[in-house]
Write an enzyme that holds these catalytic residues in place. Structure first.
Site, PDB file in Angstrom:
ATOM      1  N   GLY A 220     -16.540   2.455   3.029  1.00 40.76           N
ATOM      2  CA  GLY A 220     -15.226   3.106   3.132  1.00 40.76           C
ATOM      3  C   GLY A 220     -14.285   2.785   1.996  1.00 40.76           C
TER       4      GLY A 220
ATOM      5  N   ASP B 232       0.849  -1.190   0.000  1.00 42.92           N
ATOM      6  CA  ASP B 232       0.000   0.000   0.000  1.00 42.92           C
ATOM      7  C   ASP B 232       0.889   1.246   0.000  1.00 42.92           C
ATOM      8  OD1 ASP B 232      -3.215   0.499   0.971  1.00 42.92           O
ATOM      9  OD2 ASP B 232      -1.832   2.202   1.098  1.00 42.92           O
TER      10      ASP B 232
ATOM     11  N   HIS C 215     -10.216  -5.243  -3.533  1.00 45.22           N
ATOM     12  CA  HIS C 215      -8.895  -5.494  -2.937  1.00 45.22           C
ATOM     13  C   HIS C 215      -9.046  -5.867  -1.483  1.00 45.22           C
ATOM     14  CE1 HIS C 215      -9.838  -1.196  -2.576  1.00 45.22           C
ATOM     15  NE2 HIS C 215      -9.213  -1.240  -1.405  1.00 45.22           N
TER      16      HIS C 215
END
Ligand code: 5GP
Ligand code: ZN
Length: 113
Positions: free
Chosen positions: A92, A30, A99
């Site tokens: 969210g 990330d 993913h």
């Protein structure tokens, strides 16, 4: 999906730190890690979210969870980690390509934190 950032990462049009790749699945770090280990695991094909899965996608989901375990072991966090999937805007989700977040390397809190 030509304007999807994770499709572009899966196609190597946008660079990422690749953690795992096969013909169907990609995993990469990330860009804004929320834990010492923060890996995103995605199907290479564009699926919007969990709520959009077709009956034919569930084998792929099983394979994704196998890869999640493989990555957790390789990262040395198999004794405790968190898998997060945010589904839809209300859930969210900020990137509209399915993913799973793998988060680990620190104590996780509940409620999520
Ligand atoms: P979501 O909020 O949709 O569940 O998670 C999206 C995640 O994608 C966020 O944790 C965000 O940091 C990450 N992200 C967004 N853009 C990029 C990018 O271009 N590269 C990488 N590696 N991660 C990204
Ligand atoms: Zn996509």
């Amino acid at each position: 999906m030509s304007d999807c950032i994770f499709c572009k990462i899966a196609n190597k049009e946008i660079p990422s730190q690749v953690v795992y790749e096969d013909d169907l699945i990609m995993a990469f770090n990330d860009i804004q890690p929320q834990a010492p280990v923060h890996v995103l695991v995605v199907p290479k094909k564009h699926i919007k979210d969990i709520a959009s899965l077709s009956d034919t996608d569930y084998d792929l989901m099983g394979r994704i969870f196998k890869i999640i375990n493989k990555i957790a072991k390789e990262k040395g966090i198999e004794d405790g980690f968190r898998i997060v999937n945010n589904c839809g805007e209300k859930g969210g989700q900020s990137v509209g390509h399915l993913h799973f977040h793998i988060l680990g390397g620190r104590q996780m809190q509940w409620p999520p934190g």
